[in-house]
Design a protein around this motif. Structure first.
Motif, PDB file in Angstrom:
ATOM      1  N   SER A  25      -2.662  10.155  -2.607  1.00  0.00           N
ATOM      2  CA  SER A  25      -3.578   9.641  -3.624  1.00  0.00           C
ATOM      3  C   SER A  25      -2.926   9.649  -5.004  1.00  0.00           C
ATOM      4  CB  SER A  25      -4.883  10.426  -3.634  1.00  0.00           C
ATOM      5  OG  SER A  25      -4.668  11.745  -4.053  1.00  0.00           O
ATOM      6  N   ILE A  26      -2.071  10.626  -5.277  1.00  0.00           N
ATOM      7  CA  ILE A  26      -1.357  10.650  -6.555  1.00  0.00           C
ATOM      8  C   ILE A  26      -0.383   9.483  -6.644  1.00  0.00           C
ATOM      9  CG2 ILE A  26       0.389  11.922  -7.879  1.00  0.00           C
ATOM     10  CD1 ILE A  26      -1.064  14.500  -7.045  1.00  0.00           C
ATOM     11  N   VAL A  27       0.370   9.248  -5.598  1.00  0.00           N
ATOM     12  CA  VAL A  27       1.330   8.133  -5.602  1.00  0.00           C
ATOM     13  C   VAL A  27       0.588   6.801  -5.721  1.00  0.00           C
ATOM     14  CG1 VAL A  27       3.061   6.925  -4.215  1.00  0.00           C
ATOM     15  CG2 VAL A  27       3.119   9.411  -4.381  1.00  0.00           C
ATOM     16  N   ALA A  28      -0.508   6.646  -4.998  1.00  0.00           N
ATOM     17  CA  ALA A  28      -1.294   5.409  -5.091  1.00  0.00           C
ATOM     18  C   ALA A  28      -1.850   5.227  -6.499  1.00  0.00           C
ATOM     19  CB  ALA A  28      -2.428   5.434  -4.072  1.00  0.00           C
ATOM     20  N   ASP A  29      -2.319   6.307  -7.112  1.00  0.00           N
ATOM     21  CA  ASP A  29      -2.843   6.220  -8.467  1.00  0.00           C
ATOM     22  C   ASP A  29      -1.744   5.870  -9.460  1.00  0.00           C
ATOM     23  OD1 ASP A  29      -5.064   6.680 -10.434  1.00  0.00           O
ATOM     24  OD2 ASP A  29      -3.621   8.166 -11.155  1.00  0.00           O
ATOM     25  N   LEU A  30      -0.563   6.419  -9.270  1.00  0.00           N
ATOM     26  CA  LEU A  30       0.557   6.085 -10.161  1.00  0.00           C
ATOM     27  C   LEU A  30       0.845   4.592 -10.154  1.00  0.00           C
ATOM     28  CD1 LEU A  30       3.224   8.883  -9.706  1.00  0.00           C
ATOM     29  CD2 LEU A  30       2.201   8.121 -11.834  1.00  0.00           C
ATOM     30  N   PHE A  31       0.896   4.010  -8.966  1.00  0.00           N
ATOM     31  CA  PHE A  31       1.221   2.582  -8.874  1.00  0.00           C
ATOM     32  C   PHE A  31       0.042   1.696  -9.258  1.00  0.00           C
ATOM     33  CE2 PHE A  31       4.602   4.311  -6.185  1.00  0.00           C
ATOM     34  CZ  PHE A  31       5.682   3.722  -6.818  1.00  0.00           C
ATOM     35  N   ASP A  33      -1.999   2.346 -11.818  1.00  0.00           N
ATOM     36  CA  ASP A  33      -2.234   2.456 -13.257  1.00  0.00           C
ATOM     37  C   ASP A  33      -1.324   1.507 -14.027  1.00  0.00           C
ATOM     38  OD1 ASP A  33      -2.976   3.232 -15.760  1.00  0.00           O
ATOM     39  OD2 ASP A  33      -1.975   5.179 -15.689  1.00  0.00           O
ATOM     40  N   PRO A  34      -1.893   0.461 -14.637  1.00  0.00           N
ATOM     41  CA  PRO A  34      -1.050  -0.500 -15.370  1.00  0.00           C
ATOM     42  C   PRO A  34      -0.595   0.025 -16.730  1.00  0.00           C
ATOM     43  CG  PRO A  34      -3.343  -1.148 -15.524  1.00  0.00           C
ATOM     44  CD  PRO A  34      -3.293   0.046 -14.619  1.00  0.00           C
TER      45      PRO A  34
END
Length: 127
Positions: A25-31, A33-34
């Protein structure tokens, strides 16, 4: 293997699964976030590789609120798209009377011929 070994294995398996879900979920959130720059994303990912637990805790503490807001915004966007699609599909199915009226208007304008009008009328009445 004793009973407590099984219990311990279940606890460790649960903790590991929760940890993996948090990392994904952290990696998905990183990508997702524009606003975060590519360099910042790379730093977060490198930190996750070398100091995973500490970095995950810091990420959740520092960016947890934004993470939740981006997740809610994404879900709201999907819901809006789904609602728009449903409205589009539901709105496009006109009643047979509406279809015949539209075909009649096209016939009066000369856009379609009498045989095309008869075909459209038969198709509308068959529905």
């Amino acid at each position: 293997m004793s009973f407590w070994d099984v219990v311990w294995f279940i606890i460790i398996a649960f903790a590991f699964t929760a940890y993996l879900m948090m990392l994904f979920s952290i990696v998905a959130d990183l990508f997702r976030d524009p606003e975060t720059s590519g360099l910042a994303k790379a730093v977060w990912l490198i930190a996750l590789v070398f100091f995973p637990v500490l970095t995950a805790l810091v990420y959740v503490i520092v960016r947890g609120r934004g993470m939740a807001e981006r997740n809610l915004a994404g879900r709201a966007a999907v819901q809006r798209q789904q609602d728009d699609y449903i409205k589009q599909v539901a709105g496009s199915s006109a009643t047979p009377t509406d279809q015949i009226a539209q075909a009649s208007a096209l016939l009066e304008k000369g856009t379609i011929s009498q045989s095309e009008f008869d075909t459209l009328k038969a198709k509308a009445l068959a529905v």
